[in-house]
Design an enzyme around this catalytic site. Structure first.
Site, short mmCIF file in Angstrom:
data_model
loop_
_atom_site.label_atom_id
_atom_site.label_comp_id
_atom_site.label_asym_id
_atom_site.label_seq_id
_atom_site.Cartn_x
_atom_site.Cartn_y
_atom_site.Cartn_z
N CYS A 75 0.84 -1.21 0.00
CA CYS A 75 0.00 0.00 0.00
C CYS A 75 0.87 1.25 0.00
O CYS A 75 1.84 1.32 0.73
CB CYS A 75 -0.91 0.03 1.23
SG CYS A 75 -2.38 -0.95 1.05
N MET A 112 -8.17 -0.01 0.54
CA MET A 112 -7.51 -0.71 1.65
C MET A 112 -7.64 0.08 2.95
O MET A 112 -7.80 -0.51 4.02
CB MET A 112 -6.04 -0.97 1.32
CG MET A 112 -5.83 -1.95 0.17
SD MET A 112 -6.75 -3.50 0.33
CE MET A 112 -6.05 -4.16 1.82
N GLU A 113 -7.62 1.40 2.85
CA GLU A 113 -7.78 2.23 4.05
C GLU A 113 -9.18 2.05 4.64
O GLU A 113 -9.35 1.97 5.86
CB GLU A 113 -7.51 3.69 3.71
CG GLU A 113 -6.05 4.02 3.50
CD GLU A 113 -5.47 3.58 2.16
OE1 GLU A 113 -4.25 3.73 1.97
OE2 GLU A 113 -6.21 3.07 1.29
N ASP A 127 -11.97 -6.37 21.48
CA ASP A 127 -11.02 -6.22 22.58
C ASP A 127 -11.68 -5.66 23.83
O ASP A 127 -11.40 -6.11 24.94
CB ASP A 127 -9.86 -5.32 22.14
CG ASP A 127 -8.89 -5.05 23.27
OD1 ASP A 127 -8.35 -6.04 23.83
OD2 ASP A 127 -8.68 -3.88 23.62
#
Length: 158
Positions: A75, A112-113, A127
């Site tokens: 990227c 992709m971002e 999480d």
């Protein structure tokens, strides 16, 4: 179609985008996290000890978009004009659907971002509530739409 990330010796390379035209690029990605009722209720009722889950996921998603080129080897590092994240509550399935819209003026796209933004946002939710439900599932991370660039527009089939 030849792979653009391989050279003549079949070795990895980063594509040269120097001659490409700078255009507006937009990408929209989405994904979902599903959990048990206890974890879902803890999030929507703001009862998670680690803090405000959805707000933290939004911040993490923005950071994920900004750090994409550091984690995905091929990227390009590009300046982002904006990252907008929306999280929808899906009460009946104890799920949250996260959307990330990324925008730039650049020589390469921001797909992709947007995908990284969704992934990091969903992982942050996991999480923060894994103490309540370790069986949560992340699914359906996908590119919904992209515009700009030589390949034109793309809309995922519904």
């Amino acid at each position: 179609m030849p792979l653009t990330h391989l050279n003549e010796e079949n070795q990895p390379k980063m594509v040269d985008i120097g001659d490409k035209e700078t255009t507006e690029r937009i990408a929209l990605a989405s994904g979902r996290i599903s959990m048990n009722k206890e974890a879902y209720d803890a999030i929507v009722n703001h009862c998670v000890k680690k803090g405000p889950v959805l707000q933290t996921a939004i911040i993490a998603g923005i950071m994920g978009a900004k750090k994409t080129s550091e984690l995905i080897p091929m990227c390009h590092s590009i300046m982002l004009n904006g990252v907008d994240i929306d999280i929808l509550e899906e009460k009946e399935t104890h799920s949250f659907k996260l959307y990330a819209r990324v925008k730039t003026q650049a020589k390469t796209g921001v797909e992709m971002e947007a995908l990284m933004s969704v992934s990091i946002g969903l992982l942050t939710i996991y999480d923060m509530v894994k103490a309540i439900d370790k069986s949560m599932t992340i699914s359906g991370v996908m590119l919904e739409h992209k515009s700009g660039g030589k390949s034109g527009d793309y809309n995922a089939k519904k």
